[in-house]
Write a protein that holds these residues in place. Structure first.
Motif, mmCIF file in Angstrom:
data_model
loop_
_atom_site.group_PDB
_atom_site.id
_atom_site.type_symbol
_atom_site.label_atom_id
_atom_site.label_comp_id
_atom_site.label_asym_id
_atom_site.label_seq_id
_atom_site.Cartn_x
_atom_site.Cartn_y
_atom_site.Cartn_z
ATOM 1 N N LEU A 32 0.761 -1.107 -0.053
ATOM 2 C CA LEU A 32 -0.155 -0.011 -0.073
ATOM 3 C C LEU A 32 1.209 1.397 0.139
ATOM 4 N N PRO A 33 1.714 1.746 0.798
ATOM 5 C CA PRO A 33 2.839 2.691 0.568
ATOM 6 C C PRO A 33 3.345 3.025 -0.754
ATOM 7 N N MET A 34 3.717 1.522 -1.943
ATOM 8 C CA MET A 34 4.710 2.053 -2.483
ATOM 9 C C MET A 34 3.389 2.923 -3.123
ATOM 10 N N ILE A 35 2.237 2.033 -3.357
ATOM 11 C CA ILE A 35 0.249 2.478 -4.030
ATOM 12 C C ILE A 35 0.493 3.516 -4.210
ATOM 13 N N VAL A 36 0.873 4.404 -3.441
ATOM 14 C CA VAL A 36 0.359 5.061 -2.961
ATOM 15 C C VAL A 36 1.532 6.359 -3.351
ATOM 16 N N VAL A 37 3.065 6.128 -3.252
ATOM 17 C CA VAL A 37 4.246 6.556 -3.376
ATOM 18 C C VAL A 37 3.571 6.544 -5.074
ATOM 19 N N LEU A 38 3.445 5.758 -6.162
ATOM 20 C CA LEU A 38 3.448 5.853 -7.256
ATOM 21 C C LEU A 38 1.812 6.473 -7.923
ATOM 22 N N SER A 39 0.859 6.131 -7.001
ATOM 23 C CA SER A 39 -0.304 7.907 -7.739
ATOM 24 C C SER A 39 0.089 8.617 -7.127
ATOM 25 N N THR A 40 1.033 9.560 -6.685
ATOM 26 C CA THR A 40 1.199 10.662 -5.901
ATOM 27 C C THR A 40 2.751 11.124 -6.619
ATOM 28 N N GLU A 41 3.681 10.300 -7.031
ATOM 29 C CA GLU A 41 4.898 11.131 -7.244
ATOM 30 C C GLU A 41 6.141 10.038 -7.911
ATOM 31 N N SER A 42 4.532 10.154 -9.116
ATOM 32 C CA SER A 42 5.031 9.672 -10.056
ATOM 33 C C SER A 42 4.997 10.927 -11.327
ATOM 34 N N PRO A 43 6.109 10.339 -12.155
ATOM 35 C CA PRO A 43 6.073 11.823 -13.232
ATOM 36 C C PRO A 43 5.374 11.978 -14.426
ATOM 37 N N PHE A 44 5.234 10.212 -15.406
ATOM 38 C CA PHE A 44 4.980 9.053 -15.857
ATOM 39 C C PHE A 44 3.214 9.392 -15.401
ATOM 40 N N ASP A 45 2.538 9.589 -16.055
ATOM 41 C CA ASP A 45 0.741 9.585 -16.587
ATOM 42 C C ASP A 45 0.552 8.302 -16.458
ATOM 43 N N GLU B 1 -11.445 4.873 1.708
ATOM 44 C CA GLU B 1 -11.778 4.856 2.694
ATOM 45 C C GLU B 1 -11.881 3.696 3.639
ATOM 46 N N LYS B 2 -11.445 2.342 3.059
ATOM 47 C CA LYS B 2 -10.811 1.254 3.628
ATOM 48 C C LYS B 2 -9.653 1.323 4.092
ATOM 49 N N TYR B 3 -8.578 1.535 4.226
ATOM 50 C CA TYR B 3 -7.783 1.942 4.034
ATOM 51 C C TYR B 3 -7.254 2.960 5.193
ATOM 52 N N HIS B 4 -8.129 4.089 5.051
ATOM 53 C CA HIS B 4 -7.842 5.212 6.033
ATOM 54 C C HIS B 4 -6.660 5.998 5.138
ATOM 55 N N ILE B 5 -6.543 6.270 4.167
ATOM 56 C CA ILE B 5 -5.299 6.775 2.814
ATOM 57 C C ILE B 5 -5.686 8.128 3.480
ATOM 58 N N PRO B 6 -4.685 8.655 4.306
ATOM 59 C CA PRO B 6 -4.942 10.392 4.125
ATOM 60 C C PRO B 6 -4.897 10.939 3.030
ATOM 61 N N LYS B 7 -4.870 12.428 3.056
ATOM 62 C CA LYS B 7 -4.397 13.279 1.622
ATOM 63 C C LYS B 7 -2.410 12.984 1.690
ATOM 64 N N GLN B 8 -2.285 12.911 0.713
ATOM 65 C CA GLN B 8 -0.497 13.052 0.790
ATOM 66 C C GLN B 8 -0.677 14.771 0.888
ATOM 67 N N ARG B 9 1.006 15.186 1.367
ATOM 68 C CA ARG B 9 0.984 16.589 1.562
ATOM 69 C C ARG B 9 2.402 16.902 1.040
ATOM 70 N N SER C 262 -1.345 15.714 6.718
ATOM 71 C CA SER C 262 -3.066 15.167 6.095
ATOM 72 C C SER C 262 -3.402 17.856 6.380
ATOM 73 N N LEU C 263 -3.087 18.165 5.568
ATOM 74 C CA LEU C 263 -4.010 19.518 6.236
ATOM 75 C C LEU C 263 -4.624 19.888 4.799
ATOM 76 N N ASN C 264 -5.941 21.628 5.660
ATOM 77 C CA ASN C 264 -6.453 22.206 3.930
ATOM 78 C C ASN C 264 -5.757 22.901 3.389
ATOM 79 N N ASP C 265 -5.990 22.715 1.868
ATOM 80 C CA ASP C 265 -4.887 23.999 1.725
ATOM 81 C C ASP C 265 -4.931 25.435 1.996
ATOM 82 N N SER C 266 -6.391 25.879 2.326
ATOM 83 C CA SER C 266 -6.610 27.114 3.488
ATOM 84 C C SER C 266 -5.431 27.072 4.238
#
Length: 591
Positions: A102-115, A130-138, A328-332
């Motif tokens: 799961l950590p690697m999958i999150v990395v690949l979804s948020t830290e890859s420059p290949f679409d 929601e099942k795995y409680h994945i927070p928004k990555q910052r 995880s923070l709100n952008d505001s």
């Protein structure tokens, strides 16, 4: 503001005005740069040829080789790997595999420059988020994600650099992403970093990682420590060393005092007789010691930059290898108003516009005040922008060993219980910052004219680590001279006096004097709150909080604040390196 159009290669990398000829800097190597109570007058692009050692593979894991194939330049290889991984993980019987990866999958979804990679794994995560409680990555807790350079940016150089980094490491880490604001600098940084960390050199690869850990621990930078611990293991380092300095060789332990002094009171290093390091059964060669000095100063600088930009932990590199340490923070939440910024920015714009015509007169009139100006430049209570309403906190003697300032800074340096235990990498070496005292009888002012990077430090590094010297030289020169001729929304502005004030203020804080600089410019161009931020960045960066970042006293965009931070930490890197190299030269001259 401060930015990035490189001037000629002949710039003085110590920050001296370009008009100075190099002959004015040449002295006998036996002379001392320390003068007590004296009146002073004034390559090719980055490539991805290197591949780090692969992580040990679990033969029972059917996905390991496919995840590695995602780091291929071949679109078809990546496509095949993506399809196999997604199909395998989509099988209801493979829930354990999802948890493991799961950590690697999150990395690949948020830290890859290949679409193709980011889109596939983002879509895979949506129904299970929601099942795995994945927070928004910052990437950073100081700036909204929308303001960062996109990983799939249209800028050709930035995109190439991001892709090269991903192909090497399987992720574009947060530090690299932030530096993507300044791709020309990033290119030079990556080339220099790969040379001192991964190319052939005096020290083994895992020793380089461990020295990085020891240096980052001085500033409580869990982000850098986590990255270096990970690479230390990839380079076949002994995992017992990560339990602390009680488990490392005596030769490495002998370096702890040097690291402590360079981090907190580098002006005391020349008083340390380094003979104990280079003699005996656990002796360092001079080449190894020079390499170590470069590494220490690099990681002290990087640790400061991490805190300056509020860089958040990397997913999957915390002790528990889960997602709980991700921030995880709100952008505001990232927006804090600086009420003094507009007025101060208008004032500094007027100064910058008028400065060129006034420069010659100022040099003549203020020559007799240079010693006092040097003293005043380091006084945190002095600044021409004293009307700033920003609340600042100045440390004038020592800092506490932990940051209790509240807010988000504590989270940056404490991503898990184990990571917050920096003492295992520090031991009894508990020195903290004390301000440099220009009147001290215990140590002296360091004259950059009598021991400079350009004429002395460069030569010493090139003798023992020839591949690194020109790359460090170019990094120093480039960050000092880079400019976009902008300051916030003001264009066609020569920001050299402002950038120069930051550079020289840092070296003033570190006890280093440049005869040919007018130190009145420091308090003329830098607000008290900006000086406070810069001083924290180079002396006790773990105390930086979002309020410091947001209230600099000037209206600056996030990429300009990144540039400001680079100026500060690179000046710190050069100053610390000069102290270290001078100590080596001093020992050689005594032999």
């Amino acid at each position: 503001m401060i930015s990035m159009g490189m001037t000629s290669k002949g710039q003085n990398v110590d920050g001296a005005p370009a008009g100075n000829s190099s002959s004015e800097w040449i002295i006998s190597s036996s002379s001392s740069p320390f003068q007590a109570n004296k009146r002073y007058s004034l390559d090719p692009p980055f490539s991805s040829d290197y591949s780090p050692p692969a992580s040990p593979q679990n033969e029972l894991d059917p996905l390991s080789s496919y995840f590695l194939n995602l780091q291929s330049e071949d679109n078809d290889v990546r496509k095949t790997a993506i399809e196999y991984i997604i199909n395998t993980l989509s099988n209801p019987d493979n829930e354990k595999l999802i948890k493991n990866h799961l950590p690697m999958i999150v990395v690949l979804s948020t830290e890859s420059p290949f679409d193709d990679i980011s889109e596939a794994f983002t879509n895979f995560l949506k129904p299970i988020q929601e099942k795995y409680h994945i927070p928004k990555q910052r990437t950073t807790v100081f700036t909204s994600e929308s303001q960062l350079p996109p990983l799939n940016t249209d800028d050709e150089l930035t995109r190439k650099l991001f892709q090269d980094v991903f192909l090497q490491h399987g992720r574009v880490n947060h530090l690299t992403r932030i530096l993507g604001w300044h791709p020309q600098y990033l290119e030079k940084f990556l080339l220099a970093y790969n040379t001192i960390m991964r190319d052939p050199g005096p020290l083994p690869l895992h020793w380089r990682n461990y020295i990085g850990i020891l240096a980052a621990a001085r500033y409580k930078c869990s982000y850098i420590i986590a990255l270096q611990e990970h690479e230390f293991l990839m380079n076949n380092g002994d995992a017992r060393w990560l339990q602390g300095i009680d488990h490392i060789p005596a030769k490495l332990k002998n370096l702890l005092k040097v690291i402590e002094l360079l981090a907190h009171q580098p002006w005391l290093l020349p008083k340390l007789d380094i003979e104990y390091l280079v003699k005996g059964t656990d002796a360092w060669s001079i080449a190894e010691l020079v390499h170590a000095m470069v590494l220490i100063c690099t990681f002290l600088s990087l640790s400061g930059f991490v805190f300056c930009c509020g860089i958040s932990p990397e997913c999957g590199l915390s002790e528990s290898n889960n997602l709980s340490s991700s921030f995880s923070l709100n952008d505001s939440d990232c927006e804090i108003e600086d009420t003094a910024a507009t007025e101060n920015t208008a004032k500094v714009m007027e100064l910058l516009k008028n400065r060129r015509s006034q420069q010659d007169d100022d040099d003549d009139d203020q020559l007799h005040d240079r010693q006092q100006d040097f003293h005043n430049a380091g006084d945190d209570s002095q600044s021409s922008n004293n009307n700033t309403t920003t609340t600042t906190t100045t440390t004038t003697t020592t800092t506490s060993t932990t940051s209790n300032s509240g807010g988000d800074s504590s989270t940056l340096s404490q991503s898990s219980d184990r990571m917050s235990d920096f003492s295992r990498y520090i031991g009894n070496n508990t020195m903290t910052h004390t301000d440099f005292d220009v009147s001290s009888k215990l140590y002296n002012i360091f004259s950059a004219q009598e021991y400079s990077w350009r004429e002395h430090g460069y030569e010493l590094v090139s003798r023992y680590f020839p591949d690194a010297a020109p790359l460090l030289d170019e990094e120093f020169s480039f960050v000092y001279t880079m400019t976009y001729y902008k300051f916030n929304n003001n264009t066609d502005i020569d920001t050299l006096p402002f950038r120069r004030a930051v550079w020289y203020y840092v070296q003033r804080v570190k006890g280093m004097l440049h005869d040919d600089y007018n130190y009145q410019e420091v308090n003329m161009f830098l607000s008290r709150s900006l000086k406070n931020f810069v001083k924290k960045a180079v002396c006790f960066p773990e105390t930086i909080k979002r309020d410091d970042y947001s209230k600099l006293g000037y209206s600056l965009k996030p990429d300009e604040k990144c540039h400001l931070s680079l100026l500060a930490v690179c000046s710190h890197k050069q100053a610390s390196l000069l102290y270290g190299l001078y100590s080596v030269m001093n020992y050689q001259n005594r032999r």
